[in-house]
Write a protein that holds these residues in place. Sequence first.
Motif, PDB file in Angstrom:
ATOM      1  N   GLY A 153       0.526  -0.818   0.168  1.00 41.35           N
ATOM      2  CA  GLY A 153      -0.300  -0.091   0.035  1.00 41.35           C
ATOM      3  C   GLY A 153       0.704   1.017  -0.239  1.00 41.35           C
ATOM      4  O   GLY A 153       1.763   1.731  -1.185  1.00 41.35           O
ATOM      5  N   TYR A 154       0.731   2.358   1.187  1.00 36.53           N
ATOM      6  CA  TYR A 154       1.754   3.191   1.167  1.00 36.53           C
ATOM      7  C   TYR A 154       2.187   3.133   2.635  1.00 36.53           C
ATOM      8  O   TYR A 154       1.895   3.258   3.415  1.00 36.53           O
ATOM      9  CB  TYR A 154       0.784   4.361   1.199  1.00 36.53           C
ATOM     10  CG  TYR A 154       0.848   5.872   1.593  1.00 36.53           C
ATOM     11  CD1 TYR A 154       1.611   6.323   0.483  1.00 36.53           C
ATOM     12  CD2 TYR A 154       1.228   6.174   2.514  1.00 36.53           C
ATOM     13  CE1 TYR A 154       2.772   7.213   0.709  1.00 36.53           C
ATOM     14  CE2 TYR A 154       2.137   7.364   2.892  1.00 36.53           C
ATOM     15  CZ  TYR A 154       2.711   8.452   2.074  1.00 36.53           C
ATOM     16  OH  TYR A 154       3.108   9.789   1.506  1.00 36.53           O
ATOM     17  N   GLY A 214       3.850   4.440   5.668  1.00 32.45           N
ATOM     18  CA  GLY A 214       3.087   5.648   6.192  1.00 32.45           C
ATOM     19  C   GLY A 214       1.305   5.419   6.554  1.00 32.45           C
ATOM     20  O   GLY A 214       1.165   5.767   7.803  1.00 32.45           O
ATOM     21  N   SER A 215       1.187   4.966   5.732  1.00 33.06           N
ATOM     22  CA  SER A 215      -0.283   4.534   6.007  1.00 33.06           C
ATOM     23  C   SER A 215      -0.993   2.847   6.718  1.00 33.06           C
ATOM     24  O   SER A 215      -2.165   2.701   6.570  1.00 33.06           O
ATOM     25  CB  SER A 215      -1.837   5.323   5.178  1.00 33.06           C
ATOM     26  OG  SER A 215      -1.823   4.286   4.050  1.00 33.06           O
ATOM     27  N   SER A 216       0.087   1.858   5.802  1.00 35.11           N
ATOM     28  CA  SER A 216      -0.185   0.641   5.901  1.00 35.11           C
ATOM     29  C   SER A 216      -0.393  -0.210   7.192  1.00 35.11           C
ATOM     30  O   SER A 216       0.721   0.783   7.649  1.00 35.11           O
ATOM     31  CB  SER A 216       0.004  -0.651   4.812  1.00 35.11           C
ATOM     32  OG  SER A 216       0.412   0.344   3.066  1.00 35.11           O
ATOM     33  N   ALA A 232      -0.909   2.517  11.646  1.00 38.03           N
ATOM     34  CA  ALA A 232      -0.967   3.411  11.499  1.00 38.03           C
ATOM     35  C   ALA A 232      -2.056   4.179  11.866  1.00 38.03           C
ATOM     36  O   ALA A 232      -1.934   5.709  12.396  1.00 38.03           O
ATOM     37  CB  ALA A 232      -0.772   3.508  10.041  1.00 38.03           C
ATOM     38  N   PRO A 233      -3.188   3.200  11.850  1.00 38.10           N
ATOM     39  CA  PRO A 233      -4.434   3.932  12.336  1.00 38.10           C
ATOM     40  C   PRO A 233      -4.633   4.307  13.376  1.00 38.10           C
ATOM     41  O   PRO A 233      -6.469   4.423  14.106  1.00 38.10           O
ATOM     42  CB  PRO A 233      -5.001   3.179  11.613  1.00 38.10           C
ATOM     43  CG  PRO A 233      -5.222   1.739  10.762  1.00 38.10           C
ATOM     44  CD  PRO A 233      -3.628   1.525  10.880  1.00 38.10           C
ATOM     45  N   PRO A 241      -1.074   7.644  13.568  1.00 38.78           N
ATOM     46  CA  PRO A 241      -0.908   9.008  12.345  1.00 38.78           C
ATOM     47  C   PRO A 241       0.626   8.588  12.329  1.00 38.78           C
ATOM     48  O   PRO A 241       1.160   9.382  11.513  1.00 38.78           O
ATOM     49  CB  PRO A 241      -2.071   9.584  11.864  1.00 38.78           C
ATOM     50  CG  PRO A 241      -2.830   8.624  12.819  1.00 38.78           C
ATOM     51  CD  PRO A 241      -2.243   7.995  13.880  1.00 38.78           C
ATOM     52  N   GLU A 242       0.869   9.690  13.945  1.00 34.46           N
ATOM     53  CA  GLU A 242       1.980  10.451  13.613  1.00 34.46           C
ATOM     54  C   GLU A 242       2.876   9.759  13.737  1.00 34.46           C
ATOM     55  O   GLU A 242       3.939   9.943  13.330  1.00 34.46           O
ATOM     56  CB  GLU A 242       1.876  10.535  15.038  1.00 34.46           C
ATOM     57  CG  GLU A 242       2.659  12.399  15.381  1.00 34.46           C
ATOM     58  CD  GLU A 242       2.066  13.423  15.029  1.00 34.46           C
ATOM     59  OE1 GLU A 242       2.537  14.203  13.768  1.00 34.46           O
ATOM     60  OE2 GLU A 242       0.214  13.756  14.782  1.00 34.46           O
ATOM     61  N   LYS A 270       4.125   8.555   9.893  1.00 31.78           N
ATOM     62  CA  LYS A 270       4.651   9.636   9.518  1.00 31.78           C
ATOM     63  C   LYS A 270       5.686  10.086   9.738  1.00 31.78           C
ATOM     64  O   LYS A 270       6.491  10.384   8.205  1.00 31.78           O
ATOM     65  CB  LYS A 270       3.801  11.369   9.253  1.00 31.78           C
ATOM     66  CG  LYS A 270       3.944  11.882   8.777  1.00 31.78           C
ATOM     67  CD  LYS A 270       2.938  13.273   8.325  1.00 31.78           C
ATOM     68  CE  LYS A 270       3.005  14.219   9.959  1.00 31.78           C
ATOM     69  NZ  LYS A 270       1.829  15.132  10.130  1.00 31.78           N
ATOM     70  N   GLY A 274      -7.216  -1.845  10.236  1.00 32.46           N
ATOM     71  CA  GLY A 274      -6.276  -1.516   9.017  1.00 32.46           C
ATOM     72  C   GLY A 274      -5.618  -2.349   8.944  1.00 32.46           C
ATOM     73  O   GLY A 274      -4.148  -2.957   7.810  1.00 32.46           O
ATOM     74  N   VAL A 286      -4.376  -5.762   4.928  1.00 35.43           N
ATOM     75  CA  VAL A 286      -2.958  -5.510   3.831  1.00 35.43           C
ATOM     76  C   VAL A 286      -2.460  -6.632   4.411  1.00 35.43           C
ATOM     77  O   VAL A 286      -1.730  -7.047   4.145  1.00 35.43           O
ATOM     78  CB  VAL A 286      -2.394  -3.761   3.484  1.00 35.43           C
ATOM     79  CG1 VAL A 286      -3.606  -3.487   2.730  1.00 35.43           C
ATOM     80  CG2 VAL A 286      -2.492  -3.482   5.347  1.00 35.43           C
TER      81      VAL A 286
END
Lengths: 548, 110
Positions: free
Chosen positions: A46-47, A49-51, A55-56, A128-129, A132, A197, A200
Motif C-alpha cells: 500500500g503506502y 506511512g498508512s499501511s 498507522a490508524p 498516524p504521527e 508519518k 488497518g 493489507v
Amino acid sequence: MAIQATARGQLSLETDVLVIGGGPAGTWAAISAAAKGAKVILVDKGYCGSSGATAPSGTGVWYIDPEREKREEAKASRYAMGGQLAEHEWMNRVLDRTYENMNKLGNLGYPFPVDPSGKPHKRGLQGPEYMKLMRKLVQKSGVKILDHSPVLELLADDYGVGGAAGVNTQTGDAWSIRAGAVVIATGGCAFLSRALGCNVLTGDGYLFAAEAGADLSGMEFSNAYAICPTFSSVTKTAYYSYASFYYEDGTVVEGAGSKRGRSVIARNLLAGRQVYAKLDQAPEDLKPLLRVAQTNFFLPFDRRGIDPFRDLFPVTLRLEGTVRGTGGIRIVDETCATKVPGLYAAGDAATRELICGGFTGGGSHNSAWAMSSGSFAGEGAAEYVLKLGDSAKSRSLRGLSSQSLTSASADGGASQSRTQEYVQAVQDEVKPYDRNLFRTEQGLSDSIGRLDGLWKAQRENAVSVSAEGVKAREAAAMTATARWMYHSALARKETRGMHKREDFPTIDGGQRHRLISGGLDEVWVSTERVADDAASQERQPVKESVTA
Amino acid sequence: MIEVVSQSRCVSCNQCVSVCPTNVFDKGEDGIPVIARQDDCQTCFMCELYCPVDALYVSPDSEGVMGVTEEELEQQGLLGGYREKVGWGRGRVPVAKHDYMYQLSVRSGF
C-alpha cells in the motif's frame, strides 16, 4: 513453475537490502540497514506511512526504565499468561532496544506528551504521527520507497534469497529487484476481516518465506479476536475493560468481559444471542481522557450519534488472527535471520513467542517487538550483504512462487470471482468461533481436509502479474496460513496461551515446547525446546548503562 | 467505507490516491479522484486524515454503504472532524502531545 522474473521486469533495480513492508518493523529495518552503510529499497503493497495495523491506531509500547526491579516486573507480567514460552535473553534485548529506539524517536521529533516535571512520557505512540515520522526518517536515510508495489514472489539461487519481484498496482508495471538480502516485514494475517488497518495483512510474507524453504513457529497462537461494534472496523479491545455487557432486554451477560470473559461473549454469539456493550464502568472524570487518547475509537459512535458511555451498542468478535497472535516466521539467531541464507523476518511477520510466548493482547509487546526486531533484522541483513561483497551481482536468480506466474490476464472476471470464492472458503474455516477460538480435534481435522483441497486447487491456477494476481496470491497466502495454524493447533493437545482446546482444556507441563511448522503441499509440524528455563534460571542482571 | 469525495472542496492534489493502503481511488479525468474500488475500503480513515481540505468522508460502517450525501455532512459538520481531533492541519497541535495522553497512561496503564 514460476517464470524467470528477470525476463518480465519492466522496472529492474539492484540494491543491498530489500525490505518488504513499510509498517513499523519495515521502516525500522530500512533505517537500521541504511545506518550500517547498506543501499536499501523498501517496497510496500500500500503506502508506507498508512499501511498496516499501527498507522490508524494508538498503541502502547513496552517501554520500561532500565531499572532492574521494573524490568523484572515487566518481564514477569505476561510470562505465565503466555504459557512460559518466552525467553529472558530475548526479552532483555527487546526491552533494551525498545528503550533506545523510543528515545531516538523523541530526539527525532516525535511529539510525546510530557509529565508534570516536563519529561517526555514514552509509553505509547499515535499511529498516524508515528508512521508519518517513520516515512520521513526512511526517506532521510536515502532509502528508496516504492509504494503500491506488492511482492508476488521472492527470487533466489542455490545460495539463498536474492531479491523479489512484484507489480505496481497503480501503473500495472511489473518490477524486479535484485538484493543481497531481503527482510520480510509484511505483518501478520487477519484474513481480510476488516479489523482496523488489517486488510493489507494477509500472511503474504509467511507464504514467501515458506516458498523459500523457511519455517514458522507458534502458528497455533493465531486465534486473536477483538471486541468490536458490529457496525465498525475499530478493534480497540482495551477500552472494553470499562464496559458491561448486556442482552437486548438489558439483563447482564454474566461473566462476559474484555479479558478472560471474551469466551462468554463468543459462546453467546454462537448460540445466536446478540451481545451489547456500554462503557458504563468508566469513571466520570476518565471519560474525557478516554475520548482524547483513542481518537478513532469514538469516531464510529460520534458519526452514528451513539454515546458509548450511555447507550447500548451491539458487539461482535472480529478475527485478528496472527496480528494479535504470536505465531510467525521462525527466526534462528539474534539478527532475526530465518533458516534460509539472505532472508530475515521482523515484526508481526516473525514469531513473537520469544518475548511473549503464546499470548499477547497486541499493543505494547507487539510494537516493542516491531521496532526492535526491525532494527535487528535491518542491521543483520546489512552486515550479511557487506560480507557477501560483489558476488551478489552475478547471481542467476529464479522466482520461487509455488503458483505459476503469467504476464497476461485474459480470462476477464473469471479469476477474480474464483479468488473471491477462495477467500470466502478460507474465512469459513478460520472466522467461526467454534472452529478457531474453541478448537477440537474433530473440527480442526475437518477444516484441514477442506483447506488442503483449497490449496491444491489454487496451486494449479496460474496467477497473472497484475493487481488481480496480487489478490490471488493473498488468497493463497491465507490458505497456507490457515493450514499451518490448524496443523499446529492439532499437534498441541493442551490449552496454553491463547490456544484453547475444548478436548484438552488444561495446560500440560509435558508440552512446554514450541511448535515449528512448514511445508506447502505437505504441511509438517515438529517441536523445539524453549532455550531458557526461566523458572530454574538465576535472574540475569539487567544492563544499567543504556543511553537515554 | 469511503462514501464522499466533495467536488466543491477537492483541490485535486490526489494525496488520497497515494495514501490509501488498499488502492481504492483512481485519478479522475477532471483531476478529482474517483472512488473506483469501494469494496476494497477497509474503513481505516487514513485518506480522510491526509486530505488537506477535508473533502473526504469515511462513513463508520465497515460492512456496507450508508448512502450519506455531502449536503447532510455539511449540515452536521462532519467533514474534517477526524483530522481536527488528531490535530493535523495548520495551527493545530497534534493530539499525540495532549496532556490527557499522559494522564490516561498513568491512570489506566494504556
